[in-house]
Motif scaffolding. Structure first.
Motif, PDB file in Angstrom:
ATOM      1  N   GLU A 150      -9.927   8.354   7.884  1.00 14.62           N
ATOM      2  CA  GLU A 150     -11.327   7.959   7.769  1.00 14.62           C
ATOM      3  C   GLU A 150     -11.775   7.178   8.998  1.00 14.62           C
ATOM      4  OE1 GLU A 150     -11.752   5.801   4.157  1.00 14.62           O
ATOM      5  OE2 GLU A 150     -11.555   7.575   2.892  1.00 14.62           O
ATOM      6  N   ARG A 151     -10.905   6.308   9.522  1.00 14.79           N
ATOM      7  CA  ARG A 151     -11.239   5.569  10.736  1.00 14.79           C
ATOM      8  C   ARG A 151     -11.378   6.525  11.922  1.00 14.79           C
ATOM      9  NH1 ARG A 151      -6.809   1.556  11.417  1.00 14.79           N
ATOM     10  NH2 ARG A 151      -6.299   1.735   9.229  1.00 14.79           N
TER      11      ARG A 151
ATOM     12  N   GLU B 132      -6.771   6.061   5.048  1.00 12.60           N
ATOM     13  CA  GLU B 132      -7.568   5.079   5.779  1.00 12.60           C
ATOM     14  C   GLU B 132      -7.598   5.397   7.275  1.00 12.60           C
ATOM     15  OE1 GLU B 132      -5.937   1.225   5.006  1.00 12.60           O
ATOM     16  OE2 GLU B 132      -6.559   1.230   2.906  1.00 12.60           O
TER      17      GLU B 132
ATOM     18  N   ARG C  29       0.857  -1.187   0.000  1.00 12.12           N
ATOM     19  CA  ARG C  29       0.000   0.000   0.000  1.00 12.12           C
ATOM     20  C   ARG C  29       0.893   1.236   0.000  1.00 12.12           C
ATOM     21  NH1 ARG C  29      -4.942  -1.456   3.266  1.00 12.12           N
ATOM     22  NH2 ARG C  29      -5.473  -3.440   2.340  1.00 12.12           N
TER      23      ARG C  29
END
Length: 145
Positions: free
Chosen positions: A139-140, A136, A128
């Motif tokens: 967003e979490r 990510e 990644r």
């Protein structure tokens, strides 16, 4: 006509019953004679060679099964610890643009001898980018609140 008849019981006889007024000495004498009476011993089967051999075979099979299970558990634990260590090292490096998120351990030709003896090499299967990982995580963080 009444068809009921009276039969005497074959198991109980009034002559064998104790009278209520018996002396304790007579009762103790009867109990002692019953305890001293010879008893029939249970018949024990003679040991057979086939039974002994089958017991030995079952025991050896159980021991080999336990040893194989312990070997597999050791191999699995060793691999999972290597993968965890490698992924932890990759995630600590924040200067790289690509970060490994998943992988597996590779050993030679994956034969049983290689799996037991050879040290494995970690091979990453999921790369990644650092930007995708940061996105990510943000967003979490937003979803928690």
């Amino acid at each position: 006509m009444n068809m009921a008849t009276t039969r005497s019981s074959s198991g109980v006889s009034r002559a064998n019953l104790k009278p209520r007024g018996t002396a304790p000495a007579a009762s103790a004498r009867q109990d002692a004679s019953f305890a001293a009476a010879p008893r029939m011993a249970a018949a024990t089967p003679a040991p057979s060679a086939l039974r002994d051999v089958s017991d030995i075979i079952v025991g050896v099979a159980l021991i080999l099964g336990v040893l194989a299970a312990l070997l597999l558990l050791t191999l699995y634990t060793r691999d999972s610890m290597l993968i965890g260590k490698s992924l932890n090292e990759q995630s600590q490096n924040k200067t790289a643009t690509m970060v490994c998120k998943d992988g597996r351990v590779s050993r030679g030709d994956d034969s049983l001898r290689d799996r037991i003896v050879e040290d494995g090499v970690f091979v990453c299967t999921d790369w990644r980018t650092l930007q995708a990982i940061q996105q990510e995580e943000s967003e979490r963080g937003m979803r928690k609140y």
